[in-house]
Design a protein around this motif. Structure first.
Motif, PDB file in Angstrom:
ATOM      1  N   UNK A  10       0.825  -1.217   0.000  1.00 61.11           N
ATOM      2  CA  UNK A  10       0.000   0.000   0.000  1.00 61.11           C
ATOM      3  C   UNK A  10       0.855   1.261   0.000  1.00 61.11           C
ATOM      4  N   UNK A  11       2.148   1.128   0.315  1.00 65.14           N
ATOM      5  CA  UNK A  11       3.040   2.286   0.339  1.00 65.14           C
ATOM      6  C   UNK A  11       3.594   2.598  -1.049  1.00 65.14           C
ATOM      7  N   UNK A  12       3.306   1.746  -2.014  1.00 63.76           N
ATOM      8  CA  UNK A  12       3.918   1.831  -3.340  1.00 63.76           C
ATOM      9  C   UNK A  12       2.911   2.377  -4.347  1.00 63.76           C
ATOM     10  N   UNK A  13       3.398   3.206  -5.262  1.00 63.18           N
ATOM     11  CA  UNK A  13       2.532   3.780  -6.304  1.00 63.18           C
ATOM     12  C   UNK A  13       2.580   2.885  -7.543  1.00 63.18           C
ATOM     13  N   UNK A  14       1.387   2.579  -8.077  1.00 62.13           N
ATOM     14  CA  UNK A  14       1.263   1.680  -9.235  1.00 62.13           C
ATOM     15  C   UNK A  14       2.166   2.053 -10.404  1.00 62.13           C
ATOM     16  N   UNK A  15       1.964   3.275 -10.917  1.00 63.85           N
ATOM     17  CA  UNK A  15       2.618   3.666 -12.161  1.00 63.85           C
ATOM     18  C   UNK A  15       3.921   4.419 -11.919  1.00 63.85           C
ATOM     19  N   UNK A  16       4.739   3.844 -11.056  1.00 66.84           N
ATOM     20  CA  UNK A  16       6.038   4.431 -10.796  1.00 66.84           C
ATOM     21  C   UNK A  16       7.068   3.321 -10.884  1.00 66.84           C
ATOM     22  N   UNK A  17       8.221   3.661 -11.464  1.00 67.92           N
ATOM     23  CA  UNK A  17       9.314   2.690 -11.526  1.00 67.92           C
ATOM     24  C   UNK A  17      10.290   2.985 -10.393  1.00 67.92           C
ATOM     25  N   UNK A  18      10.614   1.975  -9.624  1.00 66.93           N
ATOM     26  CA  UNK A  18      11.503   2.118  -8.476  1.00 66.93           C
ATOM     27  C   UNK A  18      12.814   1.398  -8.752  1.00 66.93           C
ATOM     28  N   UNK A  19      13.921   1.995  -8.296  1.00 64.89           N
ATOM     29  CA  UNK A  19      15.153   1.214  -8.227  1.00 64.89           C
ATOM     30  C   UNK A  19      15.023   0.329  -6.998  1.00 64.89           C
ATOM     31  N   UNK A  20      15.932  -0.641  -6.875  1.00 58.31           N
ATOM     32  CA  UNK A  20      15.868  -1.516  -5.695  1.00 58.31           C
ATOM     33  C   UNK A  20      15.987  -0.698  -4.409  1.00 58.31           C
ATOM     34  N   UNK A  21      16.890   0.300  -4.442  1.00 56.44           N
ATOM     35  CA  UNK A  21      17.111   1.112  -3.238  1.00 56.44           C
ATOM     36  C   UNK A  21      15.856   1.923  -2.899  1.00 56.44           C
ATOM     37  N   UNK A  22      15.262   2.550  -3.937  1.00 56.80           N
ATOM     38  CA  UNK A  22      14.039   3.351  -3.698  1.00 56.80           C
ATOM     39  C   UNK A  22      12.918   2.480  -3.141  1.00 56.80           C
ATOM     40  N   UNK A  23      12.819   1.264  -3.682  1.00 55.28           N
ATOM     41  CA  UNK A  23      11.763   0.363  -3.226  1.00 55.28           C
ATOM     42  C   UNK A  23      12.018  -0.055  -1.769  1.00 55.28           C
ATOM     43  N   UNK A  24      13.269  -0.344  -1.452  1.00 54.79           N
ATOM     44  CA  UNK A  24      13.624  -0.702  -0.075  1.00 54.79           C
ATOM     45  C   UNK A  24      13.307   0.458   0.869  1.00 54.79           C
ATOM     46  N   UNK A  25      13.652   1.685   0.463  1.00 57.29           N
ATOM     47  CA  UNK A  25      13.377   2.860   1.298  1.00 57.29           C
ATOM     48  C   UNK A  25      11.872   3.032   1.497  1.00 57.29           C
ATOM     49  N   UNK A  26      11.100   2.857   0.406  1.00 58.54           N
ATOM     50  CA  UNK A  26       9.644   3.032   0.484  1.00 58.54           C
ATOM     51  C   UNK A  26       9.013   2.000   1.412  1.00 58.54           C
ATOM     52  N   UNK A  27       9.484   0.755   1.295  1.00 56.69           N
ATOM     53  CA  UNK A  27       8.899  -0.325   2.107  1.00 56.69           C
ATOM     54  C   UNK A  27       9.490  -0.382   3.511  1.00 56.69           C
ATOM     55  N   UNK A  28      10.593   0.364   3.708  1.00 56.20           N
ATOM     56  CA  UNK A  28      11.239   0.345   5.016  1.00 56.20           C
ATOM     57  C   UNK A  28      11.890  -0.988   5.329  1.00 56.20           C
ATOM     58  N   UNK A  29      12.555  -1.556   4.325  1.00 55.08           N
ATOM     59  CA  UNK A  29      13.243  -2.841   4.533  1.00 55.08           C
ATOM     60  C   UNK A  29      14.644  -2.758   3.927  1.00 55.08           C
ATOM     61  N   UNK A  30      15.523  -3.673   4.300  1.00 56.52           N
ATOM     62  CA  UNK A  30      16.861  -3.665   3.692  1.00 56.52           C
ATOM     63  C   UNK A  30      16.805  -4.033   2.204  1.00 56.52           C
ATOM     64  N   UNK A  31      17.827  -3.575   1.463  1.00 59.14           N
ATOM     65  CA  UNK A  31      17.843  -3.837   0.023  1.00 59.14           C
ATOM     66  C   UNK A  31      17.915  -5.329  -0.281  1.00 59.14           C
ATOM     67  N   UNK A  32      18.538  -6.068   0.615  1.00 59.73           N
ATOM     68  CA  UNK A  32      18.654  -7.520   0.407  1.00 59.73           C
ATOM     69  C   UNK A  32      17.273  -8.185   0.355  1.00 59.73           C
ATOM     70  N   UNK A  33      16.292  -7.572   1.053  1.00 61.76           N
ATOM     71  CA  UNK A  33      14.924  -8.117   1.040  1.00 61.76           C
ATOM     72  C   UNK A  33      14.336  -8.010  -0.369  1.00 61.76           C
ATOM     73  N   UNK A  34      14.647  -6.919  -1.073  1.00 58.68           N
ATOM     74  CA  UNK A  34      14.144  -6.762  -2.446  1.00 58.68           C
ATOM     75  C   UNK A  34      14.726  -7.866  -3.331  1.00 58.68           C
ATOM     76  N   UNK A  35      16.018  -8.141  -3.131  1.00 62.35           N
ATOM     77  CA  UNK A  35      16.655  -9.224  -3.899  1.00 62.35           C
ATOM     78  C   UNK A  35      15.963 -10.558  -3.605  1.00 62.35           C
ATOM     79  N   UNK A  36      15.604 -10.755  -2.339  1.00 59.14           N
ATOM     80  CA  UNK A  36      14.912 -12.006  -1.957  1.00 59.14           C
ATOM     81  C   UNK A  36      13.537 -12.067  -2.617  1.00 59.14           C
ATOM     82  N   UNK A  37      12.845 -10.932  -2.690  1.00 59.51           N
ATOM     83  CA  UNK A  37      11.535 -10.879  -3.374  1.00 59.51           C
ATOM     84  C   UNK A  37      11.705 -11.268  -4.844  1.00 59.51           C
ATOM     85  N   UNK A  38      12.765 -10.754  -5.462  1.00 60.41           N
ATOM     86  CA  UNK A  38      12.993 -11.017  -6.886  1.00 60.41           C
ATOM     87  C   UNK A  38      13.270 -12.510  -7.104  1.00 60.41           C
TER      88      UNK A  38
END
Ligand code: ZN
Length: 145
Positions: A10-38
């Motif tokens: 719910x913290x993420x905007x649909x029509x926006x492209x995020x880098x891994x870092x931006x996405x981690x900052x938005x979700x409030x999680x470490x960047x490694x978590x984004x890699x795990x999601x991928x």
């Protein structure tokens, strides 16, 4: 590793492209978590997996949420889809393992049915005393169509 905690999409905007870092900052999680999601199936915009659409994160979060829910009585878990699914034509095949008996005297059944979405064969073990319940939700056949 399979992710169980649903990302706070719910913290993420649909029509926006995020880098891994931006996405981690938005979700409030470490960047490694984004890699795990991928690794767990979050789709990326490009083959190098640098950027992620907000809407793909939302779709991924919905999948994790669904995956965490238990299969309904008329569903089996599909390994390919990664979620509980409806079974094609409600047809299941049953193999009996009469040598594998529980304390209450029931024996093991192997249930096989095809995923309605992808056609993969889904399997599940049940006890023979649940056969009546299975018959309420499925049709037992000799061979899957
Ligand atoms: Zn499937």
């Amino acid at each position: 590793m399979r992710i169980r905690k649903v990302p706070r999409s719910n913290l993420v905007i649909n029509n926006k492209i995020y880098t891994r870092q931006e996405l981690a900052d938005t979700l409030g999680c470490p960047r490694s978590r984004i890699a795990a999601y991928i690794r767990d199936g979050l789709e990326c915009c490009d083959e190098w997996c640098k950027d992620i659409w907000g809407k793909d994160l939302k779709r991924y979060a919905a999948k994790v949420r669904l995956r965490n829910t238990k299969a309904q009585p008329d569903e089996l878990y599909c390994k390919h889809c990664g979620i509980p699914v409806k079974i094609l034509n409600k047809e299941i095949m049953i193999t009996e393992y009469k040598d594998q008996v529980s304390k209450s005297g029931a024996y093991k059944l192997l249930i096989k049915g095809k995923c309605e979405t992808c056609g993969s064969v889904c399997v599940k073990f049940e006890w023979s005393n649940n056969i009546g319940k299975l018959k309420e939700y499925f049709r037992i056949v000799e061979a899957l169509s």
